[in-house]
Enzyme design. Sequence first.
Site, PDB file in Angstrom:
ATOM      1  CG  ASP A  77      -5.621   2.799  -1.911  1.00  9.30           C
ATOM      2  OD1 ASP A  77      -6.060   2.460  -0.802  1.00  9.30           O
ATOM      3  OD2 ASP A  77      -5.336   1.992  -2.811  1.00  9.30           O
ATOM      4  CD1 TRP A  78      -2.532  -0.515  -3.336  1.00  9.16           C
ATOM      5  CD2 TRP A  78      -0.611  -0.330  -4.442  1.00  9.16           C
ATOM      6  NE1 TRP A  78      -1.739  -1.566  -2.956  1.00  9.16           N
ATOM      7  CE2 TRP A  78      -0.551  -1.483  -3.619  1.00  9.16           C
ATOM      8  CE3 TRP A  78       0.494  -0.017  -5.219  1.00  9.16           C
ATOM      9  CZ2 TRP A  78       0.569  -2.312  -3.569  1.00  9.16           C
ATOM     10  CZ3 TRP A  78       1.610  -0.839  -5.178  1.00  9.16           C
ATOM     11  CH2 TRP A  78       1.647  -1.970  -4.360  1.00  9.16           C
ATOM     12  CD1 TRP A 132      -7.070  -3.425   2.442  1.00  8.16           C
ATOM     13  CD2 TRP A 132      -9.125  -4.024   1.824  1.00  8.16           C
ATOM     14  NE1 TRP A 132      -7.089  -3.518   1.074  1.00  8.16           N
ATOM     15  CE2 TRP A 132      -8.341  -3.875   0.664  1.00  8.16           C
ATOM     16  CE3 TRP A 132     -10.457  -4.402   1.688  1.00  8.16           C
ATOM     17  CZ2 TRP A 132      -8.833  -4.099  -0.614  1.00  8.16           C
ATOM     18  CZ3 TRP A 132     -10.956  -4.625   0.398  1.00  8.16           C
ATOM     19  CH2 TRP A 132     -10.157  -4.467  -0.721  1.00  8.16           C
ATOM     20  CG  ASP A 173      -8.278   6.184   5.528  1.00  2.91           C
ATOM     21  OD1 ASP A 173      -8.387   5.013   5.951  1.00  2.91           O
ATOM     22  OD2 ASP A 173      -7.639   6.470   4.505  1.00  2.91           O
ATOM     23  CG  HIS A 187      -9.238   4.671   2.015  1.00  2.00           C
ATOM     24  ND1 HIS A 187      -7.975   4.957   2.481  1.00  2.00           N
ATOM     25  CD2 HIS A 187      -9.064   3.976   0.851  1.00  2.00           C
ATOM     26  CE1 HIS A 187      -7.065   4.450   1.642  1.00  2.00           C
ATOM     27  NE2 HIS A 187      -7.703   3.867   0.657  1.00  2.00           N
TER      28      HIS A 187
END
Length: 311
Positions: A123-124, A179, A260, A290
């Site tokens: 992710d980030w 999202w 995901d 995810h």
Amino acid sequence: MKALRTPDERFTDLPGYPFKPNYVFVDDTDNGPLRMHYVDEGPRDAAPVLMLHGEPSWSYLYRKMLPVFVEAGYRAIAPDLIGFGRSDKPTKQGDYTHARHVEWTGKLVRQLDLRNITLVCQDWGGLIGLRLITEEGARFGRVVAANTILPGFPMNAPELKGVFGMGRFIKTIAAFGAWYAFSQLNPSWKAGTVVGLGVARKMLPEIRAAYDAPFPSSAYMAGARVFPRLVPKDRLANRKTWEQLMRWEKPFLCAFSDKDPIMREMAGIIPALIPGAKGQPHTTIRGAGHFLQEDNGEELAGVIVEFLRRR
């Protein structure tokens, strides 16, 4: 910069998270130091595995993986990004930028003087980590990317023909758009709720509560709430990073999951564009969403250990 610090008692007796807290202070260059938390397990002289989380999770996401790396003989380090976990939390969304997150995380790496690092990012954690490895390249020996990508890759690159076309792009944008709309239009969402929506397995209430622990109220959530809006920003910096990534020859493994909705369509980008990813045993983690560390953390850690041993 006003910052809040989550009370320590919020982190008492969290299920599966017995780790001792460690802290460094990172200066944001404008408004003084912020306290940044990290988990640090295993021998201090062992090769480090640096695990970067994304939104809206924290180092709790890696609790199943930390012991696997330690048992395999590695030093396992899982920081909490500024604004998350036990780290300080600036209260204004404008205090958070992509560049600041890279700088804050880089200062932790430099203060700990980590070298020969294996970066594990999701992710980030990938948006931050992939910028960081090009700025601190000598400190990193290999990379594992899981359900993440850095925006700004050249979509018209000939290497992507047949790998990532307009159909996959539309699916990705639609999933991210859903999202984005939820995160910006719903003023009261909680971290545990979002993580629960992003896993493939049923999550117990006490695990959901553990993801909520860093955020006693909405005042603590500026960093989590602003992240979706930061994704399309810093285009120029991201493009420059991709110019370097497309020359990155150190080992680079992808371990994406099959459930995901946002990232599964992008799993082929890194193997096609980054030289160090060519010929690597890229893996699909089956039956995971995810947040694949939450769904299948031990399996993911095992894949990474095998990758490190082959190296």
